[in-house]
Design a protein around this motif. Structure first.
Motif, PDB file in Angstrom:
ATOM      1  N   TYR A   9       0.844  -1.199   0.000  1.00 50.23           N
ATOM      2  CA  TYR A   9       0.000   0.000   0.000  1.00 50.23           C
ATOM      3  C   TYR A   9       0.877   1.246   0.000  1.00 50.23           C
ATOM      4  CZ  TYR A   9       0.942   0.399   5.064  1.00 50.23           C
ATOM      5  OH  TYR A   9       1.553   0.532   6.287  1.00 50.23           O
ATOM      6  N   LEU A  11       0.878   4.989   1.607  1.00 51.25           N
ATOM      7  CA  LEU A  11       0.304   5.889   2.600  1.00 51.25           C
ATOM      8  C   LEU A  11       0.595   7.305   2.136  1.00 51.25           C
ATOM      9  CD1 LEU A  11      -0.875   6.009   5.582  1.00 51.25           C
ATOM     10  CD2 LEU A  11       1.494   6.208   6.306  1.00 51.25           C
ATOM     11  N   TYR A  13      -0.171  11.620   2.261  1.00 50.93           N
ATOM     12  CA  TYR A  13      -0.727  12.807   2.910  1.00 50.93           C
ATOM     13  C   TYR A  13      -0.449  14.025   2.034  1.00 50.93           C
ATOM     14  CZ  TYR A  13      -0.668  10.077   7.241  1.00 50.93           C
ATOM     15  OH  TYR A  13      -0.861   9.118   8.185  1.00 50.93           O
ATOM     16  N   LEU A 168       4.445   7.129   1.188  1.00 48.02           N
ATOM     17  CA  LEU A 168       5.350   6.064   1.602  1.00 48.02           C
ATOM     18  C   LEU A 168       4.757   4.756   1.103  1.00 48.02           C
ATOM     19  CD1 LEU A 168       5.733   7.146   5.332  1.00 48.02           C
ATOM     20  CD2 LEU A 168       7.455   7.442   3.554  1.00 48.02           C
ATOM     21  N   ARG A 169       5.524   4.027   0.304  1.00 46.20           N
ATOM     22  CA  ARG A 169       5.024   2.735  -0.159  1.00 46.20           C
ATOM     23  C   ARG A 169       5.552   1.643   0.759  1.00 46.20           C
ATOM     24  NH1 ARG A 169       6.037  -0.534  -5.806  1.00 46.20           N
ATOM     25  NH2 ARG A 169       5.053  -2.438  -5.038  1.00 46.20           N
ATOM     26  N   ILE A 170       4.656   0.803   1.199  1.00 46.59           N
ATOM     27  CA  ILE A 170       5.004  -0.298   2.090  1.00 46.59           C
ATOM     28  C   ILE A 170       4.697  -1.602   1.365  1.00 46.59           C
ATOM     29  CG2 ILE A 170       4.405  -1.457   4.263  1.00 46.59           C
ATOM     30  CD1 ILE A 170       5.966   1.118   4.705  1.00 46.59           C
ATOM     31  N   ASN A 171       5.654  -2.479   1.300  1.00 48.38           N
ATOM     32  CA  ASN A 171       5.498  -3.745   0.585  1.00 48.38           C
ATOM     33  C   ASN A 171       6.225  -4.834   1.372  1.00 48.38           C
ATOM     34  OD1 ASN A 171       6.773  -5.144  -2.485  1.00 48.38           O
ATOM     35  ND2 ASN A 171       4.867  -5.595  -1.441  1.00 48.38           N
ATOM     36  N   ARG A 301      -1.054  -4.460  10.101  1.00 45.67           N
ATOM     37  CA  ARG A 301      -1.425  -3.634  11.253  1.00 45.67           C
ATOM     38  C   ARG A 301      -2.921  -3.453  11.341  1.00 45.67           C
ATOM     39  NH1 ARG A 301       3.188  -1.103   8.327  1.00 45.67           N
ATOM     40  NH2 ARG A 301       4.940  -1.164   9.761  1.00 45.67           N
ATOM     41  N   TYR A 302      -3.537  -3.147  10.202  1.00 51.80           N
ATOM     42  CA  TYR A 302      -4.960  -2.853  10.187  1.00 51.80           C
ATOM     43  C   TYR A 302      -5.736  -4.023   9.620  1.00 51.80           C
ATOM     44  CZ  TYR A 302      -3.725   1.997  11.118  1.00 51.80           C
ATOM     45  OH  TYR A 302      -3.240   3.138  11.678  1.00 51.80           O
TER      46      TYR A 302
ATOM     47  N   TYR B  58       7.965   7.194   9.803  1.00 56.25           N
ATOM     48  CA  TYR B  58       8.092   7.176   8.338  1.00 56.25           C
ATOM     49  C   TYR B  58       8.682   5.846   7.861  1.00 56.25           C
ATOM     50  CZ  TYR B  58       6.952  12.097   7.392  1.00 56.25           C
ATOM     51  OH  TYR B  58       6.323  13.296   7.234  1.00 56.25           O
ATOM     52  N   LEU B  59       9.516   5.229   8.683  1.00 61.04           N
ATOM     53  CA  LEU B  59      10.024   3.907   8.316  1.00 61.04           C
ATOM     54  C   LEU B  59       8.953   2.854   8.511  1.00 61.04           C
ATOM     55  CD1 LEU B  59      13.591   3.272   9.786  1.00 61.04           C
ATOM     56  CD2 LEU B  59      12.939   3.566   7.394  1.00 61.04           C
ATOM     57  N   SER B  60       8.217   2.980   9.614  1.00 63.23           N
ATOM     58  CA  SER B  60       7.209   1.961   9.938  1.00 63.23           C
ATOM     59  C   SER B  60       6.014   2.045   9.001  1.00 63.23           C
ATOM     60  CB  SER B  60       6.735   2.143  11.381  1.00 63.23           C
ATOM     61  OG  SER B  60       7.831   2.198  12.260  1.00 63.23           O
ATOM     62  N   GLY B  61       5.826   3.200   8.361  1.00 66.49           N
ATOM     63  CA  GLY B  61       4.731   3.338   7.402  1.00 66.49           C
ATOM     64  C   GLY B  61       3.388   3.471   8.060  1.00 66.49           C
ATOM     65  N   MET B  62       3.363   4.034   9.266  1.00 64.93           N
ATOM     66  CA  MET B  62       2.089   4.186   9.961  1.00 64.93           C
ATOM     67  C   MET B  62       2.194   5.352  10.930  1.00 64.93           C
ATOM     68  SD  MET B  62      -0.049   1.359  12.131  1.00 64.93           S
ATOM     69  CE  MET B  62       0.737   1.511  13.720  1.00 64.93           C
ATOM     70  N   PRO B  63       1.207   6.255  10.937  1.00 62.10           N
ATOM     71  CA  PRO B  63       1.234   7.303  11.950  1.00 62.10           C
ATOM     72  C   PRO B  63       1.136   6.679  13.340  1.00 62.10           C
ATOM     73  CG  PRO B  63      -0.606   7.607  10.418  1.00 62.10           C
ATOM     74  CD  PRO B  63       0.014   6.301  10.101  1.00 62.10           C
ATOM     75  N   GLY B 118       9.703  -0.647   3.341  1.00 63.22           N
ATOM     76  CA  GLY B 118       9.533   0.590   2.576  1.00 63.22           C
ATOM     77  C   GLY B 118      10.790   0.966   1.831  1.00 63.22           C
TER      78      GLY B 118
END
Lengths: 331, 355
Positions: A9, A11, A13, A168-171, A301-302, B58-63, B118
């Motif tokens: 995904y 993220l 802003y 931020l792309r997380i994969n 996480r979600y 920013y590394l973890s990819g989650m606020p 990331g």
């Protein structure tokens, strides 16, 4: 049959920032095809600054045009551009001393992908993008011999706000315990983790018991009932923030499944109004048909029990559980 | 040199291996480190006075990812706790300063980061100037490339010097069970590799790493009570250069020079230096700015070129130095942590053994 998948995904802003008395004219200039520097004593700073970088004294806005030509004084070649770089092919980043400026601007130089074209001392010239938004990315540089003459129509209002969409792309793969939980949902089962220390059952498990600070594994996993008790609920009235997909009010609740010690939060109810919800109400999961289930919204996480695996939650008709017995679980 | 109100020592430390990819959550990565240090000091978790962590959302990819990390430190019932959006070395700094007030005895410090899900190049470009740098994605590797080019242009280093740093780091890492990369590399073969960020090649840059580190620090009396071989933190200092790379002399590090003076680096022997050399040219700048000569062993662990879990990597330098001192490899040394691109921010920590 539906399958598990990696987490992938972006993220994002959209950041908006006021520009102030020096950066504002600088970005307005870029939109209008001009590069401006800030006078600082007998020097000209580009990028312009609101303060003297040596004494830190505030500078009154006093902008002067510099460039569009300049000289490369330091450079490095980006062989593998990132998604956030100005070009998707290899390019040079350079310190550019623009004609008329005394400090250097960091910016991108497009040589058509040729690193041999880069050198310290080379002459470059600004080129402005067709679409400009009042951003430092409105401009880029090319070797002077490659520069085209451009006619730029100035915009109307000065730039006072600049927008930057950060992303931020997380994969990554689903963590093993998340994969087992998600596979359980595809199979019509709710999998929890039982703490080896306290015996408490958490749904979904996090791979550890944070109360006792112990890691948990597949050996600690248990299938739990898909019948439970509403411990909290609310009506969501969707605020139209960036990325919002909901438009109409709906009910979101937390359900404590039988035999567990932690409610599953974020269960959405579409076929009941908030007036029909009660803390203590007994509910049963009515699963979707197996081939219609999807866990694509579950990441590491979600995502607890998403609507993509159930058709609805249905009151069982059993007597309510007294709210007093649920007070440890009202979340 | 600043005089201390309270002597403070490291009494326990732990780190994870540097993982290419740790396939579980950040709290699950930190938790065994935290449990280990608590076990080492034999304390009840809730008798530790203050808890502080360093990590990067920013590394973890989650606020608010750092809030989830609290799961790992045993924060229920509630504990006195804080967080820095910095490497764990800065969490250590805050814990050290907190102990100077003299009203508490022990601090649990941790640092953690997962780079693998990331792109650190994209994530850390967001810590640059938001008007003139971040919108063009000015990333740390690019800034390291500028620094390398500046060294070459000034005649202070060559690409062969960079390759020698890489080869020495990888050779040192052969003795480090936590290292991600290690081995015998030929400088000529390294120089035959293609550039990824001219003038830098792949191994001049850090590997992508996930990892965590934790330690317990304590005031003097408590430290002696908790362990037989405390490692003393003699001084810590943190200094910053401009975030505009074009306003700096990239071939030098004024902030390191100031910090070295403030911690009294050369008031005693410097047997070991564990330095956050994220890109190979940085070692050349740091050696010079720290005034190190041939008597100092630099990065005997292999350093970040052989394993670089951002946000834990600086705290890990402190741990590697503490371990070396406990092992008797040296009596006194300096650990260095860095933040921001091209050594923009630098923290120095002087450690000394009990003898």
């Amino acid at each position: 049959m539906p399958q598990l998948h990696d987490v992938d995904y972006t993220l994002e802003y959209p950041y908006t920032r006021t520009t102030g008395p020096v950066i504002g004219p600088f970005l307005t200039g870029l939109r209008d095809g001009r590069i401006l520097g800030q006078r600082c004593g007998d020097r000209v700073l580009c990028p312009p600054m609101e303060f003297d970088p040596d004494s830190f004294a505030t500078l009154e806005p006093d902008l002067v045009e510099v460039g569009p030509g300049g000289e490369v004084v330091n450079w490095t070649w980006v062989a593998e551009p990132s998604a956030k770089h100005p070009f998707d092919r290899p390019f040079g980043f350079a310190f550019i001393k623009l004609d008329g400026a005394d400090t250097d601007l960091v910016h991108a130089v497009d040589t058509g992908g040729d690193p041999q074209a880069m050198s310290t001392g080379m002459r470059v010239r600004a080129q402005f993008r067709d679409e400009r938004h009042g951003s430092v990315a409105d401009v880029y540089f090319v070797p002077e011999a490659d520069a085209a003459d451009q006619v730029i129509e100035p915009g109307e209002e000065p730039v006072t706000i600049t927008e930057h969409l950060i992303g931020l792309r997380i994969n990554e793969p689903l963590y093993p315990h998340r994969a087992r939980f998600a596979q359980g949902l595809l199979d019509g089962k709710i999998i929890g983790q039982r703490s080896p220390v306290t015996g408490k059952v958490y749904v979904p498990g996090r791979g550890y018991d944070n109360m006792s600070r112990v890691l948990m594994s597949e050996a600690d996993e248990v299938e739990v009932s898909d019948v439970g008790t509403v411990v909290a609920f609310t009506e969501l009235n969707p605020v139209q923030y960036y990325g919002q997909t909901e438009t109409e009010p709906y009910v979101r609740c937390s359900i404590l499944f039988d035999g567990t010690d932690q409610p599953v939060i974020g269960i959405d109810i579409r076929d009941m109004t908030v007036d029909e919800m009660r803390v203590g109400m007994r509910m049963r999961c009515i699963w979707r048909d197996p081939e219609e289930r999807s866990v694509e919204d579950i990441d590491n996480r979600y995502g607890n029990i998403p609507e993509t695996v159930y058709a609805r939650f249905e009151p069982t008709g059993e007597p309510d559980i007294p709210a007093d017995e649920l007070k440890e679980h009202s979340w | 040199m600043v005089s201390l109100a309270e002597d403070v020592a490291i009494v326990a430390f732990e780190q994870t291996p540097s993982h290419a990819h740790f396939n579980d959550s950040e709290p699950a990565m930190i938790m065994p480190c935290v449990n280990s240090v608590i076990e080492q000091v034999g304390m009840d978790r809730h008798d530790i006075d203050f808890t502080i962590a360093g990590s990067c959302d920013y590394l973890s990819g989650m606020p608010f990812a750092f809030v989830m990390n609290i799961d790992a430190v045993g924060a229920w019932p509630p504990v006195y706790e804080s967080h820095v959006e910095m490497d764990g070395a800065w969490a250590l700094f805050e814990g050290f300063v907190r102990l100077q007030s003299g009203d508490i005895d022990t601090v649990l410090v941790s640092g953690s980061g997962k780079c693998s899900p990331g792109s650190y190049r994209e994530g850390f470009s967001l810590q640059t100037d938001p008007y003139v740098h971040a919108p063009i994605g000015l990333d740390p590797r690019t800034q390291a490339g500028f620094q390398a080019q500046a060294l070459i242009a000034a005649g202070k280093a060559t690409e062969r010097d960079f390759a020698e740093v890489v080869a020495r780091s990888h050779a040192n890492a052969k003795n480090n069970p936590y290292a991600q990369l290690s081995g015998d590399l030929s400088v000529d073969e390294l120089l035959a590799e293609p550039y990824v960020q001219q003038p830098l090649r792949r191994l001049d840059c850090p590997p992508t790493s996930d990892g965590a580190a934790a330690m317990v620090i304590a005031r003097a009396d408590k430290a002696r009570e908790l362990c037989d071989n405390p490692v003393w933190i003699r001084a810590i200092d943190h200094r910053i250069d401009s975030h505009h790379p074009t306003l700096r002399d990239l071939t030098d590090s004024p902030s390191v020079r100031i910090a070295a003076d403030r911690v009294g680096l050369h008031d005693g022997p410097v047997d070991i230096a564990e330095l956050t050399v994220t890109y190979s040219p940085e070692e050349i700048i740091l050696r010079d700015a720290l005034g190190l000569n041939g008597e100092t062993a630099v990065n005997p662990s292999g350093g970040p070129l052989t394993g670089s879990p951002f946000m834990a990597v600086g705290l890990t330098r402190v741990i590697e130095l503490a371990r070396a001192i406990r092992n008797g490899d040296g009596g006194r040394g300096v650990a260095h942590a860095s933040s921001g691109p091209a050594l923009q921010q630098n923290l120095l920590c002087v450690l000394e053994g009990d003898n």
